[in-house]
Design a protein around this motif. Structure first.
Motif, PDB file in Angstrom:
ATOM      1  N   GLN A 248      -0.840   2.524   6.119  1.00 30.94           N
ATOM      2  CA  GLN A 248      -0.146   2.055   4.917  1.00 30.94           C
ATOM      3  C   GLN A 248       1.276   1.598   5.212  1.00 30.94           C
ATOM      4  N   ARG A 249       1.951   2.248   6.147  1.00 30.78           N
ATOM      5  CA  ARG A 249       3.314   1.844   6.471  1.00 30.78           C
ATOM      6  C   ARG A 249       3.343   0.428   7.040  1.00 30.78           C
TER       7      ARG A 249
ATOM      8  N   PRO B  42       0.822  -1.216   0.000  1.00 32.13           N
ATOM      9  CA  PRO B  42       0.000   0.000   0.000  1.00 32.13           C
ATOM     10  C   PRO B  42       0.853   1.262   0.000  1.00 32.13           C
ATOM     11  N   LYS B  43       0.416   2.243  -0.759  1.00 35.91           N
ATOM     12  CA  LYS B  43       1.156   3.495  -0.896  1.00 35.91           C
ATOM     13  C   LYS B  43       0.666   4.516   0.131  1.00 35.91           C
ATOM     14  N   VAL B  44       1.566   5.386   0.541  1.00 32.16           N
ATOM     15  CA  VAL B  44       1.242   6.454   1.489  1.00 32.16           C
ATOM     16  C   VAL B  44       0.988   7.723   0.684  1.00 32.16           C
TER      17      VAL B  44
ATOM     18  N   ASP C 161       2.671   9.843  -4.121  1.00 27.20           N
ATOM     19  CA  ASP C 161       2.864   8.757  -3.146  1.00 27.20           C
ATOM     20  C   ASP C 161       4.275   8.789  -2.600  1.00 27.20           C
TER      21      ASP C 161
ATOM     22  N   GLY D 259      -3.546   6.780   8.725  1.00 24.68           N
ATOM     23  CA  GLY D 259      -3.542   5.586   7.877  1.00 24.68           C
ATOM     24  C   GLY D 259      -2.523   4.538   8.344  1.00 24.68           C
TER      25      GLY D 259
END
Length: 248
Positions: A101-102, A81-83, A179, A99
Motif C-alpha cells: 500500500q505504501r 491505497p490505505k495501510v 488506517d 502489503g
C-alpha cells in the motif's frame, strides 16, 4: 582655396537638389523615424512594455497550477491505497505486513501528477498560442507545477487518515482496525508534474507553435529600396563602351 587631392565633401541627404543634377544611384536612402525600410521587419516592442505582460502571464499560470494542486490533493487522498492497522493490546500491528500500500500511494501520486502536468501544459499552450508562448509560460509551469505538487502532498496528508496513531488506537480499542496516514516514500514524485509539463509544452510548441516569418536576406530586398541603381538609370549618364560601338 582648396588643397590639392582633397576629396569632395559628401552630399547631404537633406540638402536641396540642384536643378538638372543627376541623382546619385549609390546614395543611401533617407532614414525615416516613423516606418522601417521596406522589406525589413518592424522594430521589436519596448522591453518595459513586455515585462508586465510576461509577469501577469507567469503569475496566472502559477495560480492555475495551485488550484489544480488542490484537486490533486483530494484525488490522492481518495484514491491512494490505505495501510490497515490493528490494535493488539499495547501494540499497533500491520494487518498485512507484506502489503504494497505504501508503494501504491506513491504510484497514485505519480499518475495524478503526470495527468496534472499534461493538463496544465495543454491549457497554457492553447491560451498563449496566438502570442507565441514565451519564457513566462515555461517558468510558470515549472514553478507552479512544483508548488502544486508540494501543496497536494501536504494537503493530501491532512485530508487522509489521521497520523495520530495513539489517538486512533485509543479510539478503536483493543482488537480494533483503523488506517494509517498516507505519505510519500519517494519525494522525487514531486518532480513528475513540472517535468511532464515541460516535456508536453516543448512537444506542442515544436509541432503546433506559432511560426514567425524569416526576414528576407539583404540581397533579396526589392530593387530601388536602398538606392539600387536597377531601374534608376540616369537620363544623361555616361555611355558604356559597348553602347558607343553600337551607336557608332
Amino acid at each position: 582655396m582648396t588643397v590639392p587631392n582633397t576629396p569632395p565633401e559628401p552630399a547631404r541627404a537633406d540638402a536641396p537638389a540642384e536643378p538638372g543634377a543627376v541623382p546619385d544611384p549609390f546614395a543611401p536612402p533617407p532614414v525615416s523615424d516613423q516606418e522601417p525600410p521596406a522589406g525589413l521587419p518592424a522594430a521589436p516592442p519596448e522591453v518595459e512594455h513586455r515585462v508586465p505582460a510576461e509577469l501577469r502571464i507567469g503569475a496566472g499560470v502559477v495560480l492555475v497550477c495551485l488550484l489544480v494542486g488542490l484537486a490533486m490533493a483530494g484525488l490522492w487522498a481518495w484514491l491512494a491505497p490505505k495501510v490497515p492497522l490493528v490494535v493488539d493490546g499495547d501494540r499497533i500491528l500491520y494487518v498485512d505486513p507484506e502489503g504494497e500500500q505504501r508503494a501504491g500511494a506513491d504510484a497514485v501520486f505519480v499518475l495524478i501528477g503526470l495527468g496534472a502536468g499534461i493538463l496544465t501544459a495543454l491549457g497554457a499552450f492553447l491560451v498563449t498560442r496566438k502570442r507565441g508562448g514565451g519564457i513566462s509560460v515555461a517558468l510558470g509551469l515549472a514553478i507552479g507545477g512544483l508548488l502544486g505538487s508540494y501543496g497536494a502532498w501536504k494537503l493530501g496528508r491532512r485530508l487522509g487518515p489521521s497520523d495520530n496513531l495513539i489517538g486512533e488506537a485509543r479510539r478503536v480499542g483493543n482488537g480494533g482496525h483503523f488506517d494509517a496516514s498516507i505519505d510519500l516514500g519517494a519525494l522525487g514524485a514531486l518532480l513528475v508534474w513540472p517535468m511532464a509539463a515541460m516535456v508536453v509544452l516543448l512537444a506542442l510548441s515544436a509541432a503546433f507553435g506559432k511560426r514567425e516569418e524569416d526576414p528576407p536576406p539583404y540581397w533579396g530586398v526589392p530593387a530601388g529600396t536602398y538606392g539600387d541603381p536597377a531601374g534608376q538609370a540616369p537620363a544623361d549618364g555616361p555611355v558604356s563602351a559597348s553602347e558607343d560601338r553600337k551607336q557608332g
